[in-house]
Write an enzyme that holds these catalytic residues in place. Structure first.
Site, PDB file in Angstrom:
ATOM      1  N   LYS A 106       0.681  -1.040   0.293  1.00 28.77           N
ATOM      2  CA  LYS A 106      -0.420   0.195   0.471  1.00 28.77           C
ATOM      3  C   LYS A 106       0.756   1.292  -0.196  1.00 28.77           C
ATOM      4  O   LYS A 106       1.409   1.238   0.880  1.00 28.77           O
ATOM      5  CB  LYS A 106      -0.949   0.024   0.965  1.00 28.77           C
ATOM      6  CG  LYS A 106      -1.844   1.130   1.158  1.00 28.77           C
ATOM      7  CD  LYS A 106      -2.935   0.795   2.860  1.00 28.77           C
ATOM      8  CE  LYS A 106      -4.585   1.453   2.913  1.00 28.77           C
ATOM      9  NZ  LYS A 106      -4.440   1.583   4.057  1.00 28.77           N
ATOM     10  N   SER A 154     -10.008  -0.318   6.992  1.00 27.54           N
ATOM     11  CA  SER A 154      -8.973  -0.481   5.763  1.00 27.54           C
ATOM     12  C   SER A 154      -8.767  -1.369   4.629  1.00 27.54           C
ATOM     13  O   SER A 154      -7.988  -1.476   3.881  1.00 27.54           O
ATOM     14  CB  SER A 154      -7.988   0.889   5.450  1.00 27.54           C
ATOM     15  OG  SER A 154      -8.858   2.225   5.086  1.00 27.54           O
ATOM     16  N   SER A 212      -9.626   1.685   3.047  1.00 32.57           N
ATOM     17  CA  SER A 212      -8.829   2.921   1.736  1.00 32.57           C
ATOM     18  C   SER A 212      -7.405   1.776   0.820  1.00 32.57           C
ATOM     19  O   SER A 212      -7.346   2.246   0.075  1.00 32.57           O
ATOM     20  CB  SER A 212      -7.828   3.703   2.526  1.00 32.57           C
ATOM     21  OG  SER A 212      -6.918   2.882   3.497  1.00 32.57           O
TER      22      SER A 212
END
Lengths: 499, 493
Positions: B80, B179, B155
């Site tokens: 990420k 997330s 996210s």
């Protein structure tokens, strides 16, 4: 702007009671910064002592420096504070480019040390200064404004930031308000900072050099009419020497008194002290936000100093400077007044070390408080930074005691030592300053003086021995002071048959 | 040889160890897959092909030299874009960090490198991890491989989608309010949030410091456990890191894979078992409960009365911390700088930079947080939210006296179409309704696929006590053994 005549200090203080308060920041002398492993030494090329943590780069996290926590607790203990058994760091949020994260990790409502005191002596009286809190935080970087006339942000073409200082552990020591000192308020303020400096220096946790900024002081001052409530206070910043602490309070008392006597009102504000003029001016607020939005620092776990550890730190504290001074005063045989002058000059350690290096207390005191103090004053620096070491002063005295130097020559040698020309012996030799003890050379100078001053010589021959002084002076002049006056006098009297 | 991109991480590690395929071949297969499908999925913000090939070759060299390889050596991982990677662009999904190349690796990334995993690149995300759909990425959304017109969750939608689309067998996510788990649920993958402090936050660009937790994303529970063990463990650079041994999650996953849950007590959270969730989601959840019962688990209802306050408390705590954490993005030291024309004041430049560099959701949260921390409002907002946090922790502690783990649907709804929740922030925030309590408590939570609703994946959430991450892996692996993994429709053609 109209120029009003300010009252004298005595006039200013006559109608008012001052209340003072001091906030002192001390940079700790830990090896590494507060929340990262960068070195803390003063100086260095800008932005060379930085890492992702003290630059506040995205993703970096602080880790608290245990040595700094220990040093803060020791300061708290030396100031008779209670030590928190559990407390947290807090974030103080405001935007400023010398703050890498745009928040400062500090402490807010949970300081490490609270509620202590420090006794100081002023004018033979003991004044107890209450300590509100002692807490730990990180220092900011330094901003340099380039291209302007004043070095201030206005008019500058560029602003440069050096983050070497960012993250250096900083201890803030805040006094309680100090009322009741009357006209002595400026001296009490100075005595407090002096004593605080002694305490911290004695703990060995900071070099507490005001000129390098490792000890910085903000002075709060207010005035009230006797019997009234305390007045509005101002906070004076940029107070960078012990002398300035005293001057800043004095100046603020005079200024505030003039405002109040003129029917004006004191505004609560930050003011900047000017070392050059000795006056204070309203400061531009450093931060635009007045609301710091403090909240507990979530990146750090709470501090919970083990009470047994704290107790062990307490037991290992050095002798308080005040007790130590009393002991030293007795052993040196100084009067209270003499000791006070030693303390005021910041010369206790220097004299102590000079004595340890072999000099007598009287001689050590004479040099440090005389010639060296004069030079420090002239240069506007601390005595410790004057450029001579205790060992050199002891060496100098040995040269005097052995007759190689007289008092006058010794002062010239000091000049060389302070200028970095080497040890007293080296300076003496390099400059050819040793006392002329070769009687052959002296005899010639004496004869010359006698020949040049026949009237005086005649008087001496007639038994007016006191007149020989003029001849001694003449000889000293031709030998450029390098002769031993006593030897010269003996020679003169001998040559003139008066001895 | 079978398609390397379809293999699990465990299988790939075995294949590389045996020499059936080189790490470089495995890496190239995934880089090819990214080249083929990422135009449709947009899971990656940056693909580091050279770095990946180099890392793979190092593993192959080590193997050739006869050195011992770690359990995931040579296996590709997507990271990420909120975790710093030395010299490799790291944006946190924001324009304000466009082009920034960090001078240091995050601890998680460092551990991935040390373990010999191959970092393929950086995955898309909502800006600064604020969002549940990747629609708030400054670089455009990621599309759900199950339906390219729908969100992949957020996210960490990029990490979840990369795995679901077979662009990577493993990915790293971060979970502040869900997330990792919610994207896992809506993409039919496994997403695990470890205990807060179980994985290091050093190098994780902070959103909310007291909640952010890096964790693994994978297609199987065992793979997630393998990645968990590689990335977790104490780190002195993160003060909030827990100085304890990593819970034995791989062992627990293997135990769960035997399909026996005899003696395990599951607590269904009453408050999360009715209203708020779509009927299809609830139906899949109840089917999974029935499957778990068949495996020997005992299911009881447990009330957690304060969970209903979790969402509002979260939306005070997280924005408060973010308002401070994001203050450093000011154009002075790194990243975007706007308006520095020599005439504007510093404050103007900072202001213009932040105006241009931050997206709408980030600005909303900075404003919320700034307000909540303001003098005079602190006690009513931030202070009160912290009290709620304590009550929620008490709910968890009380529940774990009765049961081994708590279970709920991961998210109330399946992947929704783009644009359907962006006009009303609250509708978006509801995506994390079931995942947020765990973050406030600090315990671990995992989402594992439990079936489909209207053809879209549904996630089953298992929550465990702090530092008992192994418990949830056991139950998750058991459920996986009962219901199987999910395969999205083909992206080809």
């Amino acid at each position: 702007m109209t120029t009003t005549t300010l009252p004298t200090y005595d006039e200013a203080i006559a109608g008012f009671e001052p209340v003072i308060g001091l906030e002192t920041h001390v940079e700790l002398g830990t090896n590494t910064k507060m929340f990262c492993g960068c070195p803390t030494d003063f100086g260095g090329e800008p932005n060379t002592r930085v890492c992702p943590v003290c630059l506040g780069l995205p993703g970096s996290l602080p880790v608290a420096n245990k040595a700094a926590i220990e040093a803060t607790i020791r300061i708290g203990l030396a100031l008779n504070c209670s030590i928190a058994t559990w407390c947290r760091f807090a974030r103080k949020n405001y935007f400023y480019p010398d703050m890498p994260k745009n928040f400062q990790i500090s402490q807010y409502d949970e300081p490490l040390c609270v509620d202590g005191y420090l006794d100081v002596e002023v004018d033979g009286k003991t004044v107890r200064i209450g300590i509100e809190r002692v807490h730990l935080e990180e220092d900011t970087g330094k901003t340099l404004h380039v291209g302007g006339a004043t070095g201030r942000i206005h008019g500058a073409t560029e602003s440069l930031v050096d983050y070497n200082r960012a993250g250096i552990p900083l201890v803030e020591i805040v006094t309680k308000p100090v009322p009741g000192t009357g006209a002595l308020a400026p001296e009490v303020a100075r005595a407090y900072v002096t004593e605080l400096r002694e305490v911290i220096r004695g703990l060995g946790v900071s070099d507490v050099r005001m000129e390098e900024g490792s000890l910085r002081c903000d002075v709060n001052t207010s005035l009230n009419r006797p019997g009234d409530e305390w007045g509005t206070r101002t906070e004076t910043k940029n107070v960078n020497s012990l002398r300035s602490v005293e001057r800043a309070v004095r100046t603020e008392i005079i200024r505030q008194s003039a405002v109040l006597e003129g029917g004006g009102r004191i505004v609560q504000e930050t003011r900047h002290f000017s070392e050059e003029t000795g006056d204070t001016r309203p400061g531009r607020s450093k931060e635009t936000a007045t609301d710091y939005r403090y909240f507990p620092e979530p990146d750090l776990v709470p501090l919970a100093p083990d009470p047994a550890w704290v107790e062990s730190l307490r037991l290992a504290l050095p002798e308080p400077p005040r007790d130590r001074r009393k002991r030293i005063q007795e052993s040196w045989g100084l009067s209270d007044l003499d000791m006070q002058s030693v303390v005021n000059a910041g010369a206790v350690e220097l004299i102590e070390e000079t004595v340890a290096a072999g000099a007598t207390a009287a001689a050590a005191r004479k040099w440090w408080l005389g010639e060296l103090a004069r030079r420090a004053n002239e240069a506007g620096i601390d005595l410790a930074s004057v450029g001579a070491t205790p060992a050199q002063v002891a060496e100098l005295q040995t040269l005097v005691d052995s007759g190689k130097l007289n008092d006058k020559l010794a002062r010239v040698v000091i000049e060389g030592v302070v200028a970095g020309e080497g040890s007293p012996t080296e300076v003496m030799e390099a400059r050819g300053l040793a006392v002329v003890s070769d009687t052959g050379a002296l005899t010639a100078a004496v004869d010359e003086a006698i020949a040049a001053n026949p009237d005086v010589a005649a008087k001496v021959r007639d038994g007016k021995v006191a007149a020989a002084g003029a001849l001694v002076g003449a000889v000293m002049k031709t030998t450029k002071g390098q002769a031993d006056a006593k030897t010269v006098r003996e020679l003169i009297l001998e040559r003139l048959g008066a001895s | 040889m079978s398609d390397l991109t379809r293999m699990t991480a465990a299988e790939l590690a075995g294949t590389i160890a045996k020499g059936d395929a080189s790490a470089e071949e495995v890496t190239r297969a995934h880089l090819d897959r990214i080249a083929a499908v990422d135009g449709k999925v947009h899971a990656f913000l940056h693909v580091d092909a050279d770095g990946a090939i180099n890392a793979a070759r190092k593993v192959d060299a080590k193997r050739a030299a006869g050195d011992e390889l770690g359990p995931l050596a040579g296996v590709p991982v997507a990271v990420k874009d909120v975790l710093t990677t030395r010299g490799v662009p790291t944006t946190a999904g924001s324009k304000i960090l466009e082009g920034w190349r960090p001078p240091y690796d995050s601890t998680v990334v460092e551990r991935l490198r040390d373990a010999g995993t191959v970092i393929l690149g950086k995955t898309n995300m909502d800006e600064f991890a604020m969002g549940s759909s990747t629609e708030y990425s400054a670089y455009g959304p990621t599309n759900n491989p199950w339906d390219l017109g729908r969100i992949p969750g957020g996210s960490g939608g990029g990490s979840a989608a990369a795995i679901a689309a077979y662009e990577a067998p493993l990915a790293i996510g971060t979970d502040t309010g869900g997330s990792i788990r919610q994207p896992g649920a809506v993409t039919g993958t496994v997403g695990s949030k470890p205990t807060y402090g179980g994985t290091s936050r050093y190098g994780l660009i902070a959103f909310s410091s007291s909640l952010d937790t890096p964790g693994p994303c994978a297609r199987t529970v065992l793979d997630a456990a393998l990645l968990h063990e590689v990335m977790a463990g104490h780190d002195w650079r993160d003060s909030t890191s827990i100085p304890q041994a990593v819970p034995p999650v791989v062992e627990a996953a293997r135990l769960g894979m035997t399909g026996d849950l005899t003696g395990v007590k599951l607590g269904v959270v009453t408050e999360f078992n009715g209203e708020g969730a779509e009927p299809g989601v609830l139906a899949a959840f109840h089917d999974a409960l029935a499957a778990l019962t068949k495996l020997g688990a005992e299911v009881v209802e447990v009330s957690a009365p304060h969970f209903q306050y979790a969402l509002p408390a979260y939306y005070l705590i997280a924005p408060s911390e973010c308002s401070s954490n994001l203050a450093r993005f000011d154009g002075v030291r790194f990243g975007l700088r706007v308006g520095d024309d020599g005439n504007r004041s510093l404050e103007e430049v900072m202001s213009l930079t932040r105006e241009a560099g931050f997206g709408p959701e980030v600005k909303r949260r900075i404003m919320l947080g700034t307000y909540a921390l303001s003098s005079g409002y602190y006690d009513a907002y931030y202070g009160q939210a912290q009290k709620v946090r304590t009550l929620i922790t008490q709910d968890f502690n009380a529940a774990f006296e009765q049961v081994d783990v708590l279970v709920s649907p991961t998210t109330p709804f399946v992947a929704f179409p783009f644009g359907s929740r962006t006009s009303d922030p609250y509708q978006m925030y509801l995506a994390d309704l079931f995942t947020i309590p765990t973050n406030l408590y600090g315990g671990p939570g995992i989402s594992v696929p439990c079936g489909l609703s209207e053809g879209l994946p549904v996630g089953f959430q298992i929550m465990a006590p702090t530092m008992a991450d192994d418990r949830m892996y056991r139950v998750a692996a058991a459920l996986e053994s009962a219901v199987g993994t999910l395969t999205p429709p083909s992206l080809e053609g």
